[in-house]
Design an enzyme around this catalytic site. Structure first.
Site, PDB file in Angstrom:
ATOM      1  N   THR A   1       0.852  -1.181   0.000  1.00  0.00           N
ATOM      2  CA  THR A   1       0.000   0.000   0.000  1.00  0.00           C
ATOM      3  C   THR A   1       0.892   1.237   0.000  1.00  0.00           C
ATOM      4  O   THR A   1       2.119   1.127  -0.203  1.00  0.00           O
ATOM      5  CB  THR A   1      -1.028  -0.072   1.156  1.00  0.00           C
ATOM      6  OG1 THR A   1      -1.917   1.026   1.036  1.00  0.00           O
ATOM      7  CG2 THR A   1      -0.376  -0.048   2.536  1.00  0.00           C
TER       8      THR A   1
ATOM      9  N   LYS B   1       3.528   1.032  -4.014  1.00  0.00           N
ATOM     10  CA  LYS B   1       3.033   0.286  -5.185  1.00  0.00           C
ATOM     11  C   LYS B   1       3.856   0.507  -6.449  1.00  0.00           C
ATOM     12  O   LYS B   1       4.102  -0.429  -7.197  1.00  0.00           O
ATOM     13  CB  LYS B   1       1.576   0.669  -5.453  1.00  0.00           C
ATOM     14  CG  LYS B   1       0.623   0.165  -4.388  1.00  0.00           C
ATOM     15  CD  LYS B   1      -0.797   0.584  -4.688  1.00  0.00           C
ATOM     16  CE  LYS B   1      -1.710   0.189  -3.540  1.00  0.00           C
ATOM     17  NZ  LYS B   1      -3.099   0.571  -3.801  1.00  0.00           N
TER      18      LYS B   1
ATOM     19  N   ASP C   1      -5.815  -3.948  -8.186  1.00  0.00           N
ATOM     20  CA  ASP C   1      -6.579  -2.717  -7.937  1.00  0.00           C
ATOM     21  C   ASP C   1      -7.536  -2.406  -9.101  1.00  0.00           C
ATOM     22  O   ASP C   1      -8.652  -1.944  -8.882  1.00  0.00           O
ATOM     23  CB  ASP C   1      -5.640  -1.517  -7.752  1.00  0.00           C
ATOM     24  CG  ASP C   1      -5.074  -1.431  -6.345  1.00  0.00           C
ATOM     25  OD1 ASP C   1      -5.674  -2.000  -5.413  1.00  0.00           O
ATOM     26  OD2 ASP C   1      -4.022  -0.779  -6.181  1.00  0.00           O
TER      27      ASP C   1
ATOM     28  N   GLY D   1      -5.809  12.421  -9.446  1.00  0.00           N
ATOM     29  CA  GLY D   1      -4.641  11.744  -8.890  1.00  0.00           C
ATOM     30  C   GLY D   1      -3.804  11.082  -9.974  1.00  0.00           C
ATOM     31  O   GLY D   1      -4.287  10.834 -11.084  1.00  0.00           O
TER      32      GLY D   1
ATOM     33  N   GLY E   1      -1.053   8.807  -8.641  1.00  0.00           N
ATOM     34  CA  GLY E   1      -0.229   7.880  -7.878  1.00  0.00           C
ATOM     35  C   GLY E   1      -0.553   6.435  -8.250  1.00  0.00           C
ATOM     36  O   GLY E   1      -1.155   6.164  -9.301  1.00  0.00           O
ATOM     37  N   GLY E   2      -0.173   5.522  -7.378  1.00  0.00           N
ATOM     38  CA  GLY E   2      -0.354   4.097  -7.668  1.00  0.00           C
ATOM     39  C   GLY E   2      -1.807   3.705  -7.893  1.00  0.00           C
ATOM     40  O   GLY E   2      -2.130   2.984  -8.845  1.00  0.00           O
TER      41      GLY E   2
ATOM     42  N   ASN F   1      -4.190  16.147 -11.794  1.00  0.00           N
ATOM     43  CA  ASN F   1      -3.308  15.916 -10.653  1.00  0.00           C
ATOM     44  C   ASN F   1      -2.696  17.232 -10.210  1.00  0.00           C
ATOM     45  O   ASN F   1      -2.470  18.123 -11.030  1.00  0.00           O
ATOM     46  CB  ASN F   1      -2.192  14.922 -11.017  1.00  0.00           C
ATOM     47  CG  ASN F   1      -1.507  14.378  -9.782  1.00  0.00           C
ATOM     48  OD1 ASN F   1      -2.171  13.938  -8.838  1.00  0.00           O
ATOM     49  ND2 ASN F   1      -0.193  14.416  -9.753  1.00  0.00           N
ATOM     50  N   ARG F   2      -2.483  17.362  -8.896  1.00  0.00           N
ATOM     51  CA  ARG F   2      -1.876  18.592  -8.353  1.00  0.00           C
ATOM     52  C   ARG F   2      -0.571  18.887  -9.080  1.00  0.00           C
ATOM     53  O   ARG F   2      -0.308  20.001  -9.478  1.00  0.00           O
ATOM     54  CB  ARG F   2      -1.623  18.393  -6.851  1.00  0.00           C
ATOM     55  CG  ARG F   2      -0.872  19.515  -6.213  1.00  0.00           C
ATOM     56  CD  ARG F   2      -0.687  19.250  -4.751  1.00  0.00           C
ATOM     57  NE  ARG F   2       0.107  18.040  -4.485  1.00  0.00           N
ATOM     58  CZ  ARG F   2       0.442  17.627  -3.284  1.00  0.00           C
ATOM     59  NH1 ARG F   2       0.032  18.284  -2.231  1.00  0.00           N
ATOM     60  NH2 ARG F   2       1.163  16.532  -3.123  1.00  0.00           N
TER      61      ARG F   2
ATOM     62  N   ARG G   1       3.376  14.711 -13.166  1.00  0.00           N
ATOM     63  CA  ARG G   1       3.119  13.292 -12.846  1.00  0.00           C
ATOM     64  C   ARG G   1       1.964  12.748 -13.682  1.00  0.00           C
ATOM     65  O   ARG G   1       1.953  11.577 -14.059  1.00  0.00           O
ATOM     66  CB  ARG G   1       2.773  13.159 -11.369  1.00  0.00           C
ATOM     67  CG  ARG G   1       3.907  12.608 -10.551  1.00  0.00           C
ATOM     68  CD  ARG G   1       3.444  12.367  -9.148  1.00  0.00           C
ATOM     69  NE  ARG G   1       3.566  10.974  -8.765  1.00  0.00           N
ATOM     70  CZ  ARG G   1       2.996  10.471  -7.679  1.00  0.00           C
ATOM     71  NH1 ARG G   1       2.247  11.222  -6.899  1.00  0.00           N
ATOM     72  NH2 ARG G   1       3.160   9.204  -7.385  1.00  0.00           N
TER      73      ARG G   1
HETATM   74  P1  ATR Z   1      -1.336   6.039  -3.917  1.00  0.00           P
HETATM   75  O1  ATR Z   1      -0.395   4.907  -4.180  1.00  0.00           O
HETATM   76  O2  ATR Z   1      -2.357   5.735  -2.853  1.00  0.00           O
HETATM   77  O3  ATR Z   1      -1.989   6.574  -5.139  1.00  0.00           O
HETATM   78  P2  ATR Z   1       0.603   8.212  -3.903  1.00  0.00           P
HETATM   79  O4  ATR Z   1       1.363   7.580  -5.010  1.00  0.00           O
HETATM   80  O5  ATR Z   1       1.367   8.807  -2.751  1.00  0.00           O
HETATM   81  O6  ATR Z   1      -0.432   7.211  -3.238  1.00  0.00           O
HETATM   82  O7  ATR Z   1      -0.356   9.343  -4.543  1.00  0.00           O
HETATM   83  C1  ATR Z   1      -1.047  10.287  -3.797  1.00  0.00           C
HETATM   84  C2  ATR Z   1      -1.878  11.177  -4.729  1.00  0.00           C
HETATM   85  O8  ATR Z   1      -2.578  12.175  -3.924  1.00  0.00           O
HETATM   86  C3  ATR Z   1      -1.082  11.951  -5.751  1.00  0.00           C
HETATM   87  O9  ATR Z   1      -1.842  12.085  -6.916  1.00  0.00           O
HETATM   88  C4  ATR Z   1      -0.867  13.306  -5.048  1.00  0.00           C
HETATM   89  O10 ATR Z   1      -0.627  14.384  -5.905  1.00  0.00           O
HETATM   90  P3  ATR Z   1       0.901  14.797  -6.332  1.00  0.00           P
HETATM   91  O11 ATR Z   1       1.285  13.844  -7.446  1.00  0.00           O
HETATM   92  O12 ATR Z   1       0.791  16.180  -6.765  1.00  0.00           O
HETATM   93  O13 ATR Z   1       1.752  14.600  -5.082  1.00  0.00           O
HETATM   94  C5  ATR Z   1      -2.217  13.473  -4.411  1.00  0.00           C
HETATM   95  N1  ATR Z   1      -2.217  14.445  -3.299  1.00  0.00           N
HETATM   96  C6  ATR Z   1      -1.685  14.275  -2.060  1.00  0.00           C
HETATM   97  N2  ATR Z   1      -1.900  15.387  -1.316  1.00  0.00           N
HETATM   98  C7  ATR Z   1      -2.562  16.278  -2.099  1.00  0.00           C
HETATM   99  C8  ATR Z   1      -3.076  17.611  -1.907  1.00  0.00           C
HETATM  100  N3  ATR Z   1      -2.948  18.246  -0.738  1.00  0.00           N
HETATM  101  N4  ATR Z   1      -3.725  18.208  -2.946  1.00  0.00           N
HETATM  102  C9  ATR Z   1      -3.869  17.567  -4.117  1.00  0.00           C
HETATM  103  N5  ATR Z   1      -3.410  16.315  -4.360  1.00  0.00           N
HETATM  104  C10 ATR Z   1      -2.765  15.680  -3.376  1.00  0.00           C
END
Ligand code: ATR
Length: 281
Positions: free
Chosen positions: A62, A66, A102, A127, A129-130, A151-152, A156
């Site tokens: 997790t 990932k 997933d 988002g 991420g993984g 995505n923020r 990415r």
């Molecule tokens: P997971 O494997 O669960 O997807 P991760 O790879 O850490 O976890 O991804 C977290 C996601 O939440 C990312 O898309 C992250 O955006 P960034 O790529 O910009 O970091 C997003 N995220 C985390 N905090 C955020 C925030 N305060 N505002 C917007 N997006 C956020």
């Protein structure tokens, strides 16, 4: 000795996978234990190697492991390569094999929650991420008509798009600019909106989408299940949208992992009950 399994994360304390998987093993009369392992990123390689050496049966990964795990296992299946992420590992005579459940878990969750498939939907994923990657890949696999990704960190999202285009050359993927106006316009076009960011884990997190953007024709899925209703879900529901939290995706990815480890159908109702009990504890 029981067969050993575990979830590796950082943080991992709140994972509900142990309750869900141990209920399934007990129901199937398989002698097994499933633990939580707090593993920082720089120890993931050693942790996976050690689990193999110690004869563990398998593992789940997790946050934040990932994506990194893809390069740390000895082989990967097509789902893991397509998503660029591994959430399930089988240890086979010490060798680690990586899978990703997933995506299929998400697809089953949408069917169960909203009584419809992903085909022909206009989808907006928040988002990159993984979790977002597996969801986006599954959306393309299941034939959505349009996939928008916000995505923020736009870089990415672009990286995720490039990776997906390697598998789905003509995929209809649009990267949404990281401005509030661009996001609202994209919400207006979407049928299904999925939050795959960690925004909402804390109840004081301001939602990424403003309340006014939701209508009663939207389907909104939040991969977060604790809290059980994020502000995003509350505001979408207040506008009449159909909403669901991530417990169903957790269930179905876990059921698919159970089947990979045991070659048996997962006792879905037993796992669902265990999850509901654990989530409300
Ligand atoms: P997971 O494997 O669960 O997807 P991760 O790879 O850490 O976890 O991804 C977290 C996601 O939440 C990312 O898309 C992250 O955006 P960034 O790529 O910009 O970091 C997003 N995220 C985390 N905090 C955020 C925030 N305060 N505002 C917007 N997006 C956020």
């Amino acid at each position: 000795m029981p067969i050993r399994f575990g979830v590796l994360g950082h943080p991992v304390a709140h994972s509900l996978s142990p309750q869900m998987q141990e209920a399934a093993f007990a129901h199937e009369k398989i002698s097994a234990r499933y633990g939580r392992f707090e593993i920082p990123p720089d120890e993931l390689r050693d942790a996976l190697r050690l689990m193999g050496e110690l004869g563990f049966g398998g593992a789940n990964l997790t946050v934040p492991h990932k994506v990194a795990a893809l390069d740390l296992v000895e082989s990967t299946d097509a789902n893991a390569r397509r998503a660029g992420a591994v959430n399930t590992v089988i240890f086979d005579n010490g060798k680690s094999r990586g899978f990703n459940t997933d995506g299929t878990g998400f697809s089953r969750a949408i069917a169960e929650e909203f009584d419809r498939g992903l085909r022909d939907l206009q989808v907006l994923v928040l988002g990159a991420g993984g979790a977002a990657r597996a969801i986006a890949a599954q959306c393309l696999e299941d034939g959505v008509s349009h996939l928008a990704v916000w995505n923020r960190t736009a870089a990415r999202a672009l990286e995720m798009r490039a990776q997906l285009l390697g598998y789905y050359e003509t995929a209809p993927i649009e990267i949404i600019e990281s401005t509030p106006d661009a996001l609202s316009a994209s919400v207006a076009r979407a049928d299904l909106i999925i939050n795959a960011t960690s925004v909402g884990l804390r109840s004081d997190d301001p939602p990424l989408i403003s309340r006014a953007a939701f209508t009663n024709r939207h389907f909104v899925y939040d991969t977060i299940y604790r809290p059980s209703r994020t502000r995003l879900l509350e505001e979408a529901a207040a506008a009449g949208a159909a909403t669901a939290n991530g417990l169903s995706m957790l269930l179905h990815q876990g059921a698919a992992a159970f089947t990979l480890w045991t070659s048996r159908p997962a006792p879905l109702d037993v796992m669902r009950d265990a999850l509901r009990r654990a989530a409300s504890a």
